[in-house]
Design a protein around this motif. Sequence first.
Motif, mmCIF file in Angstrom:
data_model
loop_
_atom_site.group_PDB
_atom_site.id
_atom_site.type_symbol
_atom_site.label_atom_id
_atom_site.label_comp_id
_atom_site.label_asym_id
_atom_site.label_seq_id
_atom_site.Cartn_x
_atom_site.Cartn_y
_atom_site.Cartn_z
ATOM 1 N N ALA A 250 -7.231 -5.740 -2.858
ATOM 2 C CA ALA A 250 -6.626 -6.067 -4.154
ATOM 3 C C ALA A 250 -6.878 -4.954 -5.168
ATOM 4 O O ALA A 250 -5.990 -4.594 -5.950
ATOM 5 C CB ALA A 250 -7.184 -7.392 -4.665
ATOM 6 N N THR A 251 -8.071 -4.370 -5.144
ATOM 7 C CA THR A 251 -8.403 -3.277 -6.068
ATOM 8 C C THR A 251 -7.538 -2.053 -5.802
ATOM 9 O O THR A 251 -7.075 -1.385 -6.740
ATOM 10 C CB THR A 251 -9.896 -2.911 -5.930
ATOM 11 O OG1 THR A 251 -10.703 -4.060 -6.223
ATOM 12 C CG2 THR A 251 -10.268 -1.790 -6.896
ATOM 13 N N GLN A 252 -7.302 -1.757 -4.529
ATOM 14 C CA GLN A 252 -6.453 -0.620 -4.187
ATOM 15 C C GLN A 252 -5.023 -0.840 -4.687
ATOM 16 O O GLN A 252 -4.385 0.087 -5.193
ATOM 17 C CB GLN A 252 -6.462 -0.413 -2.671
ATOM 18 C CG GLN A 252 -7.806 0.079 -2.137
ATOM 19 C CD GLN A 252 -7.819 0.151 -0.626
ATOM 20 O OE1 GLN A 252 -7.182 -0.641 0.049
ATOM 21 N NE2 GLN A 252 -8.545 1.114 -0.095
ATOM 22 N N LEU A 253 -4.530 -2.062 -4.555
ATOM 23 C CA LEU A 253 -3.180 -2.366 -5.012
ATOM 24 C C LEU A 253 -3.067 -2.245 -6.534
ATOM 25 O O LEU A 253 -2.103 -1.665 -7.051
ATOM 26 C CB LEU A 253 -2.783 -3.779 -4.569
ATOM 27 C CG LEU A 253 -2.553 -3.982 -3.078
ATOM 28 C CD1 LEU A 253 -2.269 -5.449 -2.793
ATOM 29 C CD2 LEU A 253 -1.405 -3.126 -2.578
ATOM 30 N N ILE A 254 -4.049 -2.784 -7.250
ATOM 31 C CA ILE A 254 -4.034 -2.711 -8.714
ATOM 32 C C ILE A 254 -4.109 -1.250 -9.170
ATOM 33 O O ILE A 254 -3.430 -0.839 -10.118
ATOM 34 C CB ILE A 254 -5.196 -3.523 -9.316
ATOM 35 C CG1 ILE A 254 -5.028 -5.019 -8.992
ATOM 36 C CG2 ILE A 254 -5.280 -3.314 -10.815
ATOM 37 C CD1 ILE A 254 -3.751 -5.620 -9.541
ATOM 38 N N GLY A 255 -4.933 -0.451 -8.477
ATOM 39 C CA GLY A 255 -5.042 0.964 -8.815
ATOM 40 C C GLY A 255 -3.709 1.678 -8.641
ATOM 41 O O GLY A 255 -3.336 2.527 -9.462
ATOM 42 N N MET A 256 -2.982 1.327 -7.590
ATOM 43 C CA MET A 256 -1.670 1.928 -7.365
ATOM 44 C C MET A 256 -0.687 1.542 -8.470
ATOM 45 O O MET A 256 0.079 2.367 -8.969
ATOM 46 C CB MET A 256 -1.125 1.487 -5.994
ATOM 47 C CG MET A 256 0.230 2.093 -5.643
ATOM 48 S SD MET A 256 0.887 1.442 -4.083
ATOM 49 C CE MET A 256 -0.319 2.108 -2.938
ATOM 50 N N LEU A 257 -0.720 0.279 -8.867
ATOM 51 C CA LEU A 257 0.190 -0.205 -9.906
ATOM 52 C C LEU A 257 -0.143 0.393 -11.265
ATOM 53 O O LEU A 257 0.743 0.578 -12.111
ATOM 54 C CB LEU A 257 0.139 -1.736 -9.977
ATOM 55 C CG LEU A 257 0.774 -2.484 -8.803
ATOM 56 C CD1 LEU A 257 0.471 -3.974 -8.886
ATOM 57 C CD2 LEU A 257 2.283 -2.249 -8.790
ATOM 58 N N GLU A 258 -1.416 0.708 -11.501
ATOM 59 C CA GLU A 258 -1.803 1.318 -12.779
ATOM 60 C C GLU A 258 -1.282 2.737 -12.904
ATOM 61 O O GLU A 258 -1.004 3.212 -14.015
ATOM 62 C CB GLU A 258 -3.329 1.302 -12.916
ATOM 63 C CG GLU A 258 -3.901 -0.077 -13.220
ATOM 64 C CD GLU A 258 -5.406 -0.046 -13.377
ATOM 65 O OE1 GLU A 258 -5.959 -0.995 -13.957
ATOM 66 O OE2 GLU A 258 -6.030 0.945 -12.919
ATOM 67 N N PRO A 261 4.786 2.252 -11.652
ATOM 68 C CA PRO A 261 5.430 1.043 -11.130
ATOM 69 C C PRO A 261 5.752 1.230 -9.651
ATOM 70 O O PRO A 261 6.170 2.312 -9.227
ATOM 71 C CB PRO A 261 6.705 0.923 -11.978
ATOM 72 C CG PRO A 261 6.418 1.719 -13.210
ATOM 73 C CD PRO A 261 5.530 2.849 -12.776
ATOM 74 N N CYS A 262 5.555 0.180 -8.872
ATOM 75 C CA CYS A 262 5.799 0.258 -7.428
ATOM 76 C C CYS A 262 6.722 -0.863 -6.985
ATOM 77 O O CYS A 262 6.588 -2.003 -7.451
ATOM 78 C CB CYS A 262 4.489 0.149 -6.649
ATOM 79 S SG CYS A 262 3.348 1.519 -6.904
ATOM 80 N N HIS A 263 7.617 -0.544 -6.082
ATOM 81 C CA HIS A 263 8.462 -1.567 -5.492
ATOM 82 C C HIS A 263 7.607 -2.406 -4.547
ATOM 83 O O HIS A 263 6.636 -1.929 -3.952
ATOM 84 C CB HIS A 263 9.615 -0.916 -4.728
ATOM 85 C CG HIS A 263 10.681 -1.883 -4.319
ATOM 86 N ND1 HIS A 263 10.598 -2.648 -3.176
ATOM 87 C CD2 HIS A 263 11.857 -2.220 -4.912
ATOM 88 C CE1 HIS A 263 11.680 -3.411 -3.073
ATOM 89 N NE2 HIS A 263 12.454 -3.174 -4.115
ATOM 90 N N ALA A 264 7.971 -3.662 -4.395
ATOM 91 C CA ALA A 264 7.204 -4.573 -3.543
ATOM 92 C C ALA A 264 7.099 -4.067 -2.111
ATOM 93 O O ALA A 264 6.075 -4.284 -1.440
ATOM 94 C CB ALA A 264 7.832 -5.968 -3.568
ATOM 95 N N ASP A 265 8.130 -3.368 -1.633
ATOM 96 C CA ASP A 265 8.099 -2.858 -0.258
ATOM 97 C C ASP A 265 6.971 -1.841 -0.066
ATOM 98 O O ASP A 265 6.356 -1.784 0.999
ATOM 99 C CB ASP A 265 9.440 -2.200 0.091
ATOM 100 C CG ASP A 265 10.559 -3.217 0.271
ATOM 101 O OD1 ASP A 265 10.238 -4.418 0.422
ATOM 102 O OD2 ASP A 265 11.744 -2.819 0.255
ATOM 103 N N ARG A 266 6.718 -1.043 -1.112
ATOM 104 C CA ARG A 266 5.634 -0.057 -1.013
ATOM 105 C C ARG A 266 4.275 -0.752 -0.964
ATOM 106 O O ARG A 266 3.387 -0.362 -0.193
ATOM 107 C CB ARG A 266 5.697 0.903 -2.196
ATOM 108 C CG ARG A 266 4.662 2.025 -2.130
ATOM 109 C CD ARG A 266 4.789 2.934 -3.327
ATOM 110 N NE ARG A 266 3.703 3.915 -3.355
ATOM 111 C CZ ARG A 266 3.457 4.718 -4.376
ATOM 112 N NH1 ARG A 266 4.235 4.693 -5.448
ATOM 113 N NH2 ARG A 266 2.435 5.568 -4.340
#
Length: 298
Positions: A250-258, A261-266
């Motif tokens: 979850a932390t890795q995903l939040i870091g990517m979104l920060e 913006p990322c598409h859900a597929d990514r």
Amino acid sequence: MYIAQMLGTTVLMTADEADKRRNYVCPGCQTPVTVKKGRLKQAHFAHTSLQKCQALDEGESAVHLLGKLAMVDFFESIGGRVVLEPWLPEIQQRPDLLVTFDNRQVAIEFQCAPISVERVQHRTAGFAKLGLDVVWVLGPTYQQRKLQQATLAKFARIRHDTLQVALWRGKQGIQWRAVDGRTHVGREDYSDPIRQLAKIQQQLVRRDRRIRPLQKQLYQQERTVTGIPVCCHISKPLPGGLKTAHWMLATQLIGMLEQEPCHADRLLTMIERAEWFAFGATPTSAVAKLWLTQLLVL
């Protein structure tokens, strides 16, 4: 094996009704089988030769035989039409039961003996070719020991938007158990970020190697593992099967979104590439999609 074919005919006979003076063959491989029954032995058929039969695995236990017969009564009691051990020549497989509810057919595999995840995948894919859903039901031999995440992942399926595994409880019928990440976070730790933070600090003190890549990544962002956003502290159980702690992914995903913006597929691709136990009855991609969906609604 409980059902065999009378030699020279298309008649199928149950082991209870079979006459030992007659000859029978396996409906799948068409080789001779022998009737085995007595006062202390559950009636069944066994191959007379040791050649490999693609229809089933020899050495069926009494627990397995009796469980299948009890399941027939269970499914019929809830409105299902049941065929015991039907031979499906198109895929060279025989499910333990084939149950029909209205126009929907479900193959039931009652599992008591050890089986590889590759075998589960192969049989599940075979049923899928015929458009059949399949439920793997774990018998008493599995329930007598603590079920590990690897075992749960092998047999789990998505049901009512939840990853679950089916257990045979005898007179109680089939019960469903949720498969989630409680092996990494205690039940009492959910909805309590402080308790989760304490566990993370313990990992840091022990220099847990599993946390080092994330720790290095956060340091490069001038952040610390103990300073992750509150939303990364999982407040409800997510689908199980991950080899690493859910808060780390979850932390890795939040870091990517920060960062952007990322598409859900990514995001989904990143989750699929995480370390998962091998799933047998359900595609990893489907579990990853469920995991992401449930994370985003927390």
